[in-house]
Design a protein around this motif. Structure first.
Motif, short mmCIF file in Angstrom:
data_model
loop_
_atom_site.label_atom_id
_atom_site.label_comp_id
_atom_site.label_asym_id
_atom_site.label_seq_id
_atom_site.Cartn_x
_atom_site.Cartn_y
_atom_site.Cartn_z
N UNK A 182 1.00 -1.18 0.14
CA UNK A 182 0.01 0.01 0.04
C UNK A 182 0.97 1.24 -0.03
N UNK A 183 2.26 1.09 0.39
CA UNK A 183 3.00 2.40 0.35
C UNK A 183 3.14 3.03 -1.08
N UNK A 184 2.87 2.14 -2.10
CA UNK A 184 3.08 2.91 -3.44
C UNK A 184 1.71 3.86 -3.47
N UNK A 189 6.57 8.42 -5.42
CA UNK A 189 8.30 8.17 -5.41
C UNK A 189 8.36 7.24 -4.33
N UNK A 190 8.56 5.93 -4.59
CA UNK A 190 8.97 5.12 -3.41
C UNK A 190 10.30 5.55 -2.78
N UNK A 191 11.02 6.41 -3.25
CA UNK A 191 12.41 6.80 -2.61
C UNK A 191 12.18 8.05 -1.92
N UNK A 192 11.18 8.80 -1.75
CA UNK A 192 10.80 10.18 -1.24
C UNK A 192 11.54 10.07 0.35
N UNK A 193 12.24 11.31 0.30
CA UNK A 193 12.91 11.16 1.65
C UNK A 193 12.21 11.22 2.94
N UNK A 194 10.87 11.70 2.91
CA UNK A 194 10.12 11.73 4.11
C UNK A 194 9.71 10.22 4.12
N UNK A 195 9.43 9.44 3.12
CA UNK A 195 9.07 8.12 3.53
C UNK A 195 10.12 7.51 4.25
N UNK A 196 11.45 7.48 3.54
CA UNK A 196 12.61 6.79 4.12
C UNK A 196 12.75 7.02 5.57
N UNK A 209 1.66 2.03 12.32
CA UNK A 209 0.53 2.31 13.04
C UNK A 209 0.68 2.39 14.68
N UNK A 210 1.53 1.92 15.26
CA UNK A 210 1.90 1.88 16.51
C UNK A 210 2.36 3.64 16.64
N UNK A 211 3.36 3.81 15.88
CA UNK A 211 3.83 5.30 15.93
C UNK A 211 2.67 6.41 15.88
N UNK A 212 1.68 6.09 14.98
CA UNK A 212 0.59 7.03 14.89
C UNK A 212 0.77 8.42 13.93
N UNK A 213 -0.21 8.96 13.59
CA UNK A 213 -0.14 10.11 12.70
C UNK A 213 0.96 11.06 13.33
N UNK A 214 0.52 11.47 14.67
CA UNK A 214 1.23 12.54 15.46
C UNK A 214 2.93 12.16 15.44
N UNK A 234 -1.20 10.98 8.18
CA UNK A 234 -2.51 10.28 8.27
C UNK A 234 -2.94 9.41 7.24
N UNK A 235 -2.56 9.67 5.83
CA UNK A 235 -2.56 8.97 4.66
C UNK A 235 -1.89 7.62 5.02
N UNK A 236 -0.59 7.71 5.46
CA UNK A 236 0.42 6.68 5.58
C UNK A 236 0.05 5.85 6.72
N UNK A 237 -0.40 6.43 7.71
CA UNK A 237 -0.85 5.37 8.99
C UNK A 237 -2.26 4.79 8.51
N UNK A 238 -3.09 5.24 7.57
CA UNK A 238 -4.24 4.56 7.25
C UNK A 238 -3.88 3.51 6.33
N UNK A 239 -2.91 3.59 5.55
CA UNK A 239 -2.51 2.75 4.45
C UNK A 239 -1.90 1.41 5.30
N UNK A 240 -1.00 1.69 6.25
CA UNK A 240 -0.35 0.78 7.29
C UNK A 240 -1.34 -0.01 7.98
N UNK A 241 -2.49 0.62 8.34
CA UNK A 241 -3.49 -0.03 9.22
C UNK A 241 -4.18 -1.31 8.48
N UNK A 242 -4.56 -0.80 7.12
CA UNK A 242 -5.07 -2.08 6.12
C UNK A 242 -4.28 -2.52 5.17
N UNK A 243 -2.96 -2.77 5.67
CA UNK A 243 -1.87 -3.48 4.73
C UNK A 243 -2.20 -4.88 4.70
N UNK A 244 -1.89 -5.33 3.50
CA UNK A 244 -2.14 -6.65 3.27
C UNK A 244 -0.52 -7.53 3.18
#
Length: 429
Positions: A182-184, A189-196, A209-214, A234-244
């Motif tokens: 779901x990260x995509x 850009x998979x290699x964006x600095x903020x994501x890394x 998910x444990x880290x949370x949006x904050x 929030x978008x990243x955490x939501x994607x993590x919550x529903x990850x397969x």
């Protein structure tokens, strides 16, 4: 050094010339000595090591034979066997000799002429190499020196670094497909600095998910990163919550992604450092700024071109550069049969790639080159296919680069268009 015709190469070998054939190896080389009629002076092949002592032994052996038989010139010939010839070639050049290369394909095809036997051995190959040299079937290798040697080495390091970066990115994309597909959807850009940054602290979806949006947003705030905030968190955490993504081997998965992120960062820094150094070195070469002034030509193209070509003053005309790149046109004709023409692909593969990439960039960004590209495809006589037109633009770029670097002229798109149009086409326009 000029690129001579075969006749001129043959003329350079006289009764006073000693021709030495060398079979190059990784640790031991073998040599045999001949005169201009292929009469052998060496009773048996000289085996000498790839060391300073071995090179000195080889030189003393050649000097002795040359003095004994009244030779005043020595031409050492060899196959360009990978990188093993580099040190020997430099030694011979520094000793006042001009080493020459014979095509390995020619050696393979010619070795049966003496004994009708395709066997390959250390005694046979030096003789075949020397015979090809005597026939003028050789080329002069270019061993860059000074700034050109620096740029070639730096460019090679840049290419190797880019290859490693590509490998790491491919492995990272594989990791995401397995553990966090779901990260995509969050990052184009998979290699964006903020994501890394997040993955360094929370490698798996459940950790995010444990880290949370904050918590995610705090990582970015601590790094003073702009253009990201709570919405992206929030978008990243939501994607993590529903990850397969796979939940198996979590420890190994965390080690893998953290290693990949670390390697990615290291190789990016190395690439930036290399590009900065290459750019600085290029400033020492005349008229490079005029090349970079052409719209569609960047530092990667220019550095790759100079690395492969070296001192452009050693070429008499741009056709020699075209041949060096493997862009020479090969025709297939016999009697009434006329086959389709194609490029030779004989030459420096990396130069061919650099010029192809340059042509694609010029077609996309430079109005004059784009017009030339379109004219090649739409002209009434002999219109070119898409790929053929790109190659034709690459050959045009060679001629433009040659004129700028040898004469110091400025790029003139209007003049280039005027030169390429035929009178009938101009009248029609």
């Amino acid at each position: 050094m000029n690129y001579n015709t075969q006749n001129e190469k043959i003329k350079s070998i006289t009764e006073k010339t000693l021709v030495v054939g060398i079979d190059v190896g990784s640790e031991v080389h073998y040599a045999r000595a001949f005169d201009w009629r292929n009469y052998e002076y060496s009773k048996k092949p000289l085996a000498f090591s790839n060391t300073e002592a071995g090179f000195e032994t080889f030189k003393a052996w050649m000097d002795d034979i040359a003095e004994k038989h009244g030779k005043d010139k020595v031409i050492p010939g060899m196959e360009p066997t990978g990188h093993y010839w580099f040190n020997l070639g430099a030694f011979l050049q520094n000793a006042g000799m001009q080493p020459v290369h014979v095509n390995p394909h020619h050696v393979k095809k010619s070795k049966e002429m003496d004994d009708n036997n395709p066997n390959k051995n250390d005694r046979k190959d030096p003789k075949t190499i020397a015979a090809l040299v005597n026939e003028g079937r050789f080329s002069y290798p270019y061993i860059p020196t000074g700034i050109y040697a620096e740029i070639r080495s730096l460019s090679n390091l840049r290419v190797q670094t880019q290859e490693e970066l590509t490998r790491i990115k491919n492995r990272t994309a594989r990791w995401f497909s397995i553990y966090f597909p779901e990260y995509k959807g969050v990052y184009g850009d998979l290699y964006a600095v903020s994501g890394m940054m997040v993955l360094e602290q929370a490698a798996l979806p459940e950790e995010i998910v444990k880290l949370g949006a904050e918590g995610v947003n705090q990582i970015w705030r601590d790094a003073k990163l702009r253009a990201v905030g709570m919405k992206r968190a929030k978008t990243l955490v939501a994607a993590a919550e529903h990850s397969i993504g796979s939940k198996e081997a979590p420890e190994a998965a965390k080690i893998e992604i953290r290693s990949l992120v670390s390697d990615l960062k290291a190789y990016k820094e190395r690439m930036d450092s290399l590009m900065a150094l290459i750019e600085k070195k290029l400033e020492e070469i005349p008229y490079i700024d005029k090349l970079l002034a052409i719209k569609g030509v960047g530092i990667t193209t220019v550095s790759g071109f100079i690395a492969e070509v070296g001192d452009i003053g050693r070429f008499d005309n741009p056709k020699q550069l075209q041949k060096l790149a493997g862009y020479a046109i090969v025709e297939s004709e016999s009697g009434k049969h006329k086959g389709e023409s194609h490029i030779s692909h004989r030459g420096r593969k990396r130069l061919r790639y650099v010029l192809y990439e340059a042509a694609v960039s010029l077609i996309g960004k430079n109005a004059e080159f784009k017009e030339i590209y379109q004219s090649y495809q739409t002209r009434q006589k002999n219109p070119l296919k898409k790929m053929q037109a790109v190659i034709a633009v690459a050959c045009k770029a060679i001629r433009v680069f040659y004129q700028i670097l040898t004469k110091g002229v400025d790029y003139d798109g209007a003049k280039m268009l005027g030169d390429i149009r035929r009178p009938a086409e101009v009248m029609t326009a």
